[in-house]
Design a protein around this motif. Structure first.
Motif, PDB file in Angstrom:
ATOM      1  N   VAL A   1     107.436 130.157  11.345  1.00  0.00           N
ATOM      2  CA  VAL A   1     107.757 131.619  11.044  1.00  0.00           C
ATOM      3  C   VAL A   1     109.224 131.437  10.524  1.00  0.00           C
ATOM      4  O   VAL A   1     109.456 132.029   9.370  1.00  0.00           O
ATOM      5  CB  VAL A   1     107.521 132.602  12.303  1.00  0.00           C
ATOM      6  N   LEU A   2     109.968 131.026  11.306  1.00  0.00           N
ATOM      7  CA  LEU A   2     111.704 130.982  10.739  1.00  0.00           C
ATOM      8  C   LEU A   2     111.849 130.299   9.293  1.00  0.00           C
ATOM      9  O   LEU A   2     112.679 130.551   8.860  1.00  0.00           O
ATOM     10  CB  LEU A   2     112.489 130.573  11.990  1.00  0.00           C
ATOM     11  N   ILE A   3     110.966 129.131   9.463  1.00  0.00           N
ATOM     12  CA  ILE A   3     111.154 128.310   8.251  1.00  0.00           C
ATOM     13  C   ILE A   3     110.559 129.024   7.154  1.00  0.00           C
ATOM     14  O   ILE A   3     111.279 128.996   5.983  1.00  0.00           O
ATOM     15  CB  ILE A   3     110.140 126.927   8.530  1.00  0.00           C
ATOM     16  N   GLU A   4     109.462 129.649   7.047  1.00  0.00           N
ATOM     17  CA  GLU A   4     108.919 130.369   6.035  1.00  0.00           C
ATOM     18  C   GLU A   4     109.609 131.519   5.651  1.00  0.00           C
ATOM     19  O   GLU A   4     109.694 131.931   4.553  1.00  0.00           O
ATOM     20  CB  GLU A   4     107.415 130.952   6.309  1.00  0.00           C
ATOM     21  N   ILE A   5     110.341 132.407   6.750  1.00  0.00           N
ATOM     22  CA  ILE A   5     111.244 133.422   6.418  1.00  0.00           C
ATOM     23  C   ILE A   5     112.305 132.961   5.388  1.00  0.00           C
ATOM     24  O   ILE A   5     112.547 133.757   4.505  1.00  0.00           O
ATOM     25  CB  ILE A   5     111.751 134.154   7.597  1.00  0.00           C
ATOM     26  N   GLY A   6     112.754 131.570   5.783  1.00  0.00           N
ATOM     27  CA  GLY A   6     114.045 131.405   4.730  1.00  0.00           C
ATOM     28  C   GLY A   6     113.588 130.877   3.647  1.00  0.00           C
ATOM     29  O   GLY A   6     114.102 131.074   2.613  1.00  0.00           O
ATOM     30  N   LYS A   7     112.364 130.090   3.627  1.00  0.00           N
ATOM     31  CA  LYS A   7     112.075 129.569   2.459  1.00  0.00           C
ATOM     32  C   LYS A   7     111.469 130.593   1.378  1.00  0.00           C
ATOM     33  O   LYS A   7     111.757 130.537   0.159  1.00  0.00           O
ATOM     34  CB  LYS A   7     110.770 128.563   2.556  1.00  0.00           C
ATOM     35  N   LEU A   8     110.828 131.629   2.083  1.00  0.00           N
ATOM     36  CA  LEU A   8     109.956 132.796   1.107  1.00  0.00           C
ATOM     37  C   LEU A   8     110.891 133.917   0.876  1.00  0.00           C
ATOM     38  O   LEU A   8     110.398 134.842   0.153  1.00  0.00           O
ATOM     39  CB  LEU A   8     108.453 132.911   1.456  1.00  0.00           C
ATOM     40  N   ARG A   9     112.203 133.956   1.657  1.00  0.00           N
ATOM     41  CA  ARG A   9     113.054 135.038   1.536  1.00  0.00           C
ATOM     42  C   ARG A   9     111.944 136.303   1.881  1.00  0.00           C
ATOM     43  O   ARG A   9     112.114 137.590   1.416  1.00  0.00           O
ATOM     44  CB  ARG A   9     113.425 135.297   0.293  1.00  0.00           C
ATOM     45  N   ILE A  10     111.346 136.064   3.085  1.00  0.00           N
ATOM     46  CA  ILE A  10     110.310 137.247   3.666  1.00  0.00           C
ATOM     47  C   ILE A  10     111.326 138.445   4.358  1.00  0.00           C
ATOM     48  O   ILE A  10     112.402 138.126   4.986  1.00  0.00           O
ATOM     49  CB  ILE A  10     109.425 136.834   4.756  1.00  0.00           C
TER      50      ILE A  10
ATOM     51  N   LEU B   1     117.186 138.418  13.209  1.00  0.00           N
ATOM     52  CA  LEU B   1     118.663 137.631  12.856  1.00  0.00           C
ATOM     53  C   LEU B   1     118.638 137.177  11.727  1.00  0.00           C
ATOM     54  O   LEU B   1     119.818 136.922  10.942  1.00  0.00           O
ATOM     55  CB  LEU B   1     118.852 136.500  14.049  1.00  0.00           C
ATOM     56  N   MET B   2     117.589 136.772  11.202  1.00  0.00           N
ATOM     57  CA  MET B   2     117.453 136.270   9.682  1.00  0.00           C
ATOM     58  C   MET B   2     117.042 137.469   8.689  1.00  0.00           C
ATOM     59  O   MET B   2     116.939 137.168   7.390  1.00  0.00           O
ATOM     60  CB  MET B   2     116.162 135.286   9.554  1.00  0.00           C
ATOM     61  N   GLY B   3     117.369 138.685   9.078  1.00  0.00           N
ATOM     62  CA  GLY B   3     117.314 139.920   8.179  1.00  0.00           C
ATOM     63  C   GLY B   3     115.696 140.172   7.872  1.00  0.00           C
ATOM     64  O   GLY B   3     115.689 141.003   6.992  1.00  0.00           O
TER      65      GLY B   3
END
Length: 273
Positions: free
Chosen positions: A189-198, A228-230
């Protein structure tokens, strides 16, 4: 092969007695002979022809070809998950049959092997053992790579993040969720949020009947991490049993997390409005 042994005459002797060689091989491999057609159908592995090929490599001392063949066989048997006991019995049957024919050849050639018997014995058995060693090493390595690939596939399927707009994704969780799966969930989840800018992650829990306390706690921490990742996390389909357990344990969702009754409600809110 030793210089005192004419390998071409020996190979010709075996080829001329091909039917006897095959019959002897099948008699030596009592458990495998009934599986020959099945193995051919399952893995396209022709045990009889492969036995002839292995015997030729052994007699002619074709070291590189023998090792390549062993690797090829290891991959084939690992790919089709054919029991290793069959392979071991088959190769040992080849060894015994080859020695039987060497004895027969020796008798019709006035015992040409007698003086150098131990040298011939060492060379043949070393070649057979070398084949087995390379086969089993290749089998094990390829099997491990298949297991790792399958594990990665399962891990990816267990966290199916589905983009529905450039900034909104759905994560439907179905089936059992344990600590191992939540660890995978956190990483993916955290990787995909950063990669896809979810910006919005809709996490649908309607496919989960129950969750252990540790799992619920870990899930809450994942939601904190997305915040935390927005990324805003929207929880849908939270079952009454899970909600009651959270209340009983005094657990609260992240203040920025939102909850809706169904996935359809979330889609209507974030896609239509």
């Amino acid at each position: 092969m030793d210089s005192s042994l004419d390998i071409y005459k020996l190979m010709k002797f075996i080829e001329e007695n091909n039917e006897d060689f095959e019959d002897s091989l099948l008699n030596e491999a009592s458990n495998v002979k009934d599986k020959i057609e099945e193995i051919l159908m399952v893995g396209n592995i022709d045990l009889i022809n492969n036995a002839r090929k292995l015997v030729r490599y052994i007699i002619e001392g074709e070291e590189q070809e023998l090792q390549s063949f062993a690797k090829q066989e290891g991959i084939a048997w690992a790919t089709h998950e054919i029991p290793l006991t069959f392979k071991l019995e088959w190769v040992q049957a080849i060894r015994r049959t080859l020695w039987k024919f060497l004895q027969g050849y020796n008798e019709i050639t006035n015992h040409v092997i007698n003086e150098d018997f131990f040298s011939v014995e060492k060379q043949i058995n070393n070649q057979v053992d070398r084949f087995l060693n390379v086969f089993f090493i290749t089998y094990s390595q390829y099997k491990d790579s298949l297991i790792m690939a399958q594990r990665e596939l399962v891990e990816n399927l267990s966290v199916p993040i589905i983009p529905i707009t450039p900034t909104i994704c759905i994560l439907p969780l179905i089936g059992a969720v344990d600590l191992y799966r939540t660890n995978i969930l956190e990483e993916k989840v955290l990787i995909e949020i950063g990669k896809l800018r979810i910006q919005t992650l809709i996490m649908d829990l309607s496919g989960i009947m129950e969750m252990e306390t540790e799992v619920i706690d870990h899930l809450m921490k994942i939601i904190d991490g997305t915040s935390l990742m927005g990324c805003t996390t929207v929880i849908t389909g939270l079952r009454a049993e899970v909600a009651s357990n959270m209340i009983r344990l005094g657990m609260r969702l992240n203040e920025k997390a939102q909850t809706l009754g169904t996935l359809q409600q979330a889609l209507n809110k974030y896609l239509i409005n």
